[in-house]
Design a protein around this motif. Structure first.
Motif, PDB file in Angstrom:
ATOM      1  N   ILE B  11      45.346  23.781 -39.352  1.00 39.48           N
ATOM      2  CA  ILE B  11      44.685  24.939 -38.709  1.00 39.48           C
ATOM      3  C   ILE B  11      43.181  24.894 -38.984  1.00 39.48           C
ATOM      4  O   ILE B  11      42.354  25.154 -38.109  1.00 39.48           O
ATOM      5  N   ASP B  12      42.812  24.535 -40.223  1.00 37.95           N
ATOM      6  CA  ASP B  12      41.387  24.446 -40.585  1.00 37.95           C
ATOM      7  C   ASP B  12      40.676  23.409 -39.724  1.00 37.95           C
ATOM      8  O   ASP B  12      39.589  23.664 -39.191  1.00 37.95           O
ATOM      9  N   GLY B  15      40.780  24.562 -35.998  1.00 39.11           N
ATOM     10  CA  GLY B  15      39.969  25.805 -35.875  1.00 39.11           C
ATOM     11  C   GLY B  15      38.497  25.498 -36.013  1.00 39.11           C
ATOM     12  O   GLY B  15      37.668  26.006 -35.256  1.00 39.11           O
ATOM     13  N   SER B  16      38.137  24.676 -37.015  1.00 41.99           N
ATOM     14  CA  SER B  16      36.719  24.350 -37.229  1.00 41.99           C
ATOM     15  C   SER B  16      36.147  23.637 -36.029  1.00 41.99           C
ATOM     16  O   SER B  16      35.013  23.926 -35.578  1.00 41.99           O
ATOM     17  N   LEU B  18      37.232  23.842 -32.929  1.00 39.69           N
ATOM     18  CA  LEU B  18      37.102  24.827 -31.841  1.00 39.69           C
ATOM     19  C   LEU B  18      35.902  25.757 -32.073  1.00 39.69           C
ATOM     20  O   LEU B  18      35.178  26.123 -31.134  1.00 39.69           O
ATOM     21  N   MET B  19      35.697  26.136 -33.320  1.00 40.68           N
ATOM     22  CA  MET B  19      34.561  27.021 -33.661  1.00 40.68           C
ATOM     23  C   MET B  19      33.246  26.360 -33.265  1.00 40.68           C
ATOM     24  O   MET B  19      32.378  26.988 -32.645  1.00 40.68           O
ATOM     25  N   PHE B  22      33.067  26.116 -29.355  1.00 37.58           N
ATOM     26  CA  PHE B  22      32.797  27.397 -28.680  1.00 37.58           C
ATOM     27  C   PHE B  22      31.443  27.994 -29.052  1.00 37.58           C
ATOM     28  O   PHE B  22      30.812  28.672 -28.236  1.00 37.58           O
ATOM     29  N   SER B  23      30.983  27.707 -30.283  1.00 36.38           N
ATOM     30  CA  SER B  23      29.651  28.235 -30.654  1.00 36.38           C
ATOM     31  C   SER B  23      28.577  27.596 -29.781  1.00 36.38           C
ATOM     32  O   SER B  23      27.647  28.271 -29.333  1.00 36.38           O
ATOM     33  N   LEU B  25      29.117  26.366 -26.772  1.00 35.25           N
ATOM     34  CA  LEU B  25      29.308  26.935 -25.424  1.00 35.25           C
ATOM     35  C   LEU B  25      28.664  28.328 -25.328  1.00 35.25           C
ATOM     36  O   LEU B  25      28.079  28.689 -24.297  1.00 35.25           O
ATOM     37  N   CYS B  26      28.778  29.087 -26.413  1.00 41.09           N
ATOM     38  CA  CYS B  26      28.168  30.431 -26.439  1.00 41.09           C
ATOM     39  C   CYS B  26      26.649  30.322 -26.308  1.00 41.09           C
ATOM     40  O   CYS B  26      26.013  31.088 -25.565  1.00 41.09           O
ATOM     41  N   SER B  50      24.446  33.785 -31.133  1.00 42.38           N
ATOM     42  CA  SER B  50      25.089  32.499 -30.807  1.00 42.38           C
ATOM     43  C   SER B  50      24.554  31.379 -31.701  1.00 42.38           C
ATOM     44  O   SER B  50      25.331  30.558 -32.223  1.00 42.38           O
ATOM     45  N   LEU B  53      25.897  31.771 -35.096  1.00 43.75           N
ATOM     46  CA  LEU B  53      27.301  31.357 -35.134  1.00 43.75           C
ATOM     47  C   LEU B  53      27.441  29.837 -35.092  1.00 43.75           C
ATOM     48  O   LEU B  53      28.361  29.264 -35.682  1.00 43.75           O
ATOM     49  N   PHE B  56      26.800  28.941 -38.509  1.00 43.46           N
ATOM     50  CA  PHE B  56      27.983  29.329 -39.283  1.00 43.46           C
ATOM     51  C   PHE B  56      29.134  28.341 -39.041  1.00 43.46           C
ATOM     52  O   PHE B  56      29.765  27.841 -39.980  1.00 43.46           O
ATOM     53  N   ARG B  60      30.442  25.852 -41.835  1.00 44.56           N
ATOM     54  CA  ARG B  60      31.811  26.096 -42.300  1.00 44.56           C
ATOM     55  C   ARG B  60      32.754  24.979 -41.817  1.00 44.56           C
ATOM     56  O   ARG B  60      33.530  24.418 -42.608  1.00 44.56           O
ATOM     57  N   HIS B  64      34.776  22.316 -43.819  1.00 41.13           N
ATOM     58  CA  HIS B  64      36.246  22.188 -43.829  1.00 41.13           C
ATOM     59  C   HIS B  64      36.679  20.773 -43.448  1.00 41.13           C
ATOM     60  O   HIS B  64      37.529  20.171 -44.118  1.00 41.13           O
TER      61      HIS B  64
END
Lengths: 163, 507
Positions: B11-12, B15-16, B18-19, B22-23, B25-26, B50, B53, B56, B60, B64
């Protein structure tokens, strides 16, 4: 303008003289020891959660949440709050050190072994460790929000709503 | 209980990744949004969030992923070196996102104010530009409007038939329209000299004081009946409305007056009252005259029968003659009363008014010449023939001329003027003025001169029936008698006779 005078000229001179005659050790720079980094990190989580709460309040106060884009931003903020709560709890439990033992014989075979009597707390730690289940939806909602706002901006409606 | 770490690391890792994805993309979307409107503070905020993030997610996520990869590679010590940096960066980014959000609320308020100010400035700027471009036209248009307005109100002021006056609180005349100047006999330019006061034209000073008090209390006065005195001493009644304008800043007060001359209206009202009164008296007189006429005829008849049987030189004969004389006097009075009440029979015929007047003048001319009273005739050749009872009309003019002569006493002038006045819808009227330069009639007597038995002559000189009989005769002809008089200057009696066709007159 108000002038604040604690000592007069004579008082100041006497104080300086006493300092010269009876010197004491002065610690100019403070040492930042072990748990301070964790506390700062936890405070940052709390601050982040609080700011997201303020953002939700502000969006609702201006009734912007009627618009899909702003509503998605609200959900993003809500998930960030949940994520901050989750990580806050997780960091706190991890820092205790009396809940479980982590065994890492290999990456794929690592496990957590809860100490007797605190199994449910270890289980809470285990669940909260999967924090990406909250922060990924948060950033996806943020992206979705920006996507809708961009579409609305092309239609020229957002500015009116945000004003 | 054994809890495997593998699901957490999977998941880490996912998730990382994807984070991070998407950051970015934002940031991309927020940048596009900001390009749409670079001044919009909301888009600026979203870009900051954005970017924070991204920081971040990288600090992060990389932490990870690096942790998992390093652990898999058995390089735990390397991760122990990297971990504080990853954590520190992470903390910094939370604080940055939080601060951005908190400051944003404040910045947003400032931005709103700025946006409002900007809009107001742009509006003002637009207005200024418009004014700058069109100033000349706007000024010209405004000037035209002012001129139109000034002309309109000036025309009302100048052309009004009623007096319009503006005075200071003290009564000093500041301006007056031509009608007002004519009304009060003020020459042009006298108002501009600033020495005239309106209160000086009030017949009673207390009227001005009352007006002023009411104006100061209520700021207006409606339809007050005031008597004014013109410059040449003539009194006239006006209906006066006024309003006060108080300039508190300048500590001045201005009164605006509008006055309508109602002298003629009042005179007409007086005449109507007079006519009504005379009609009542006429009815009364007719009744009495009829009742007295029969006994008088019997007294006169029997007296004449008795005279016939008496010797002329006897005392009884003389007494009977005295009775006869006074009975005849009574009969004349009764006949006059009947004439006044228009109950006597009239014989109307088409006749020349000028000839009728001339006949009267021929009789009285000698009498007038004796007292050096000059007689002036001004006959209008347009006067048509009238249908009238010549004898009775002669009686009217005889009365009027003799009254004029008595008013003059010695040395003066009687002017007899006729004029034809055509009127719409009828055949018109003829005015006959009998004007004298005599002593005139006192204003208090003007309303009573047509009353039967009213006379200003001494006892025995007149019965006081002359004018009332004349009034009755003229009324019987469908006409009217008007009078104008100024004590010491003379009087003018105007007989108004209608021009009627013969068949109309006898119908």
């Amino acid at each position: 303008m108000m002038r604040c005078r604690i000592f007069g000229v004579g008082g100041s001179a006497a104080f300086l003289l006493a300092g010269l005659l009876f010197p004491l050790p002065a610690f100019a720079v403070q040492v930042h020891a072990e748990p301070e980094g964790l506390y700062v990190h936890q405070m940052a989580h709390a601050f982040f959660a609080f700011s997201m709460g303020i953002l939700i309040y502000w969006l609702r106060e201006r009734r912007l949440t009627a618009h899909k884009g702003w509503r998605r931003l609200q959900y993003a903020a809500l998930f960030f709050i949940l994520w901050n709560v989750d990580t806050f709890i997780n960091h706190h439990l991890e820092a205790r050190g009396d809940l479980f033992e982590i065994a890492t014989p290999g990456v794929f075979t690592a496990w957590i072994s809860p100490n007797p009597g605190v199994e449910w707390v270890a289980l809470v730690f285990y669940v909260t460790k999967m924090d990406h289940l909250l922060c990924v939806p948060a950033i996806v909602f943020l992206f979705s929000s920006l996507h809708h706002l961009l579409r609305s901006a092309d239609g020229g409606r957002v500015e009116d709503e945000a004003s | 209980m054994i809890l495997p770490m593998l699901p957490i690391w999977i998941i880490d890792f996912a998730g990382s990744s994807l984070m991070i994805l998407f950051s970015f993309l934002c940031v991309h979307h927020a940048t596009k949004l900001r390009k749409r409107d670079e001044d919009n503070i909301i888009w600026t905020y979203l870009i900051w969030v954005s970017y924070a993030l991204v920081g971040f997610a990288i600090s992060r996520g990389v932490g990870h992923i690096a942790k998992i990869l390093l652990m898999m590679a058995g390089r735990r010590e390397t991760w122990d070196i990297l971990r504080p940096f990853s954590g520190g960066m992470n903390t910094l980014m939370f604080a940055l996102v939080g601060s951005t959000t908190l400051f944003f609320k404040r910045v947003w308020r400032v931005y709103q104010q700025m946006a409002q100010d900007k809009a107001a400035l742009e509006q003002a700027h637009e207005k200024l530009l418009y004014l700058n471009r069109n100033l000349e036209d706007l000024v010209a248009e405004r000037s035209r409007e002012l001129v139109r307005s000034e002309t309109k109100y000036r025309r009302i002021f100048e052309a009004s038939r009623d007096m319009i006056a503006i005075t200071a609180g003290t009564g000093k005349l500041l301006d007056m329209n031509p009608a007002g100047k004519r009304m009060l006999g003020i020459e042009d330019g006298a108002v501009d000299q600033g020495e005239l006061r309106l209160p000086d034209f009030f017949a009673r000073p207390e009227d001005w004081e009352g007006l002023r008090e009411q104006l100061q209390r209520h700021c207006y006065v409606n339809d007050a009946e005031i008597d004014l005195v013109t410059r040449d001493g003539k009194e006239l009644s006006v209906l006066l409305s006024a309003s006060a304008e108080c300039e508190i800043g300048e500590k001045t007060e201005t009164f605006h007056f509008v006055a309508k001359d109602i002298s003629q209206r009042k005179a007409m009202q007086q005449q109507l009252l007079q006519a009504d009164k005379l009609a009542s008296i006429g009815q009364l007189a007719a009744g009495i005259a009829h009742e007295i006429n029969n006994p008088l005829s019997i007294i006169l008849g029997y007296t004449q029968l008795l005279i016939r049987d008496e010797p002329e030189r006897s005392e009884k004969y003389a007494d009977l003659r005295t009775i006869e004389k006074h009975a005849r006097t009574c009969k004349i009075i009764v006949e006059d009363l009947l004439s006044f009440s228009r109950t006597t029979h009239t014989r109307k015929e088409t006749a020349s008014l000028h000839d009728t007047i001339d006949e009267v003048l021929n009789v009285v001319r000698h009498h007038l010449d004796l007292d050096r009273v000059n007689l002036v005739k001004e006959f209008d050749p347009d006067v048509p023939s009238l249908v009238l009872d010549r004898n009775k009309i002669k009686q009217v003019f005889m009365n009027l001329i003799m009254n004029a002569k008595q008013a003059i006493a010695k040395e003066g002038e009687i002017r007899i003027r006729t004029r034809y006045v055509p009127t719409e819808g009828t055949e018109g009227v003829v005015h006959v003025d009998v004007e004298d330069t005599g002593c005139g009639i006192q204003p208090k007597d003007l309303s009573r001169i047509f009353d039967p038995f009213f006379t200003t002559k001494s006892t025995g000189e007149g019965t006081g029936l002359g004018l009332s009989v004349s009034y009755g005769i003229v009324k019987n002809h469908g006409g009217d008698i008007l009078v104008q008089s100024e004590p010491g200057k003379g009087s003018t009696f105007t007989v108004v006779l209608p021009v009627t066709a013969e068949d109309e007159a006898f119908s």
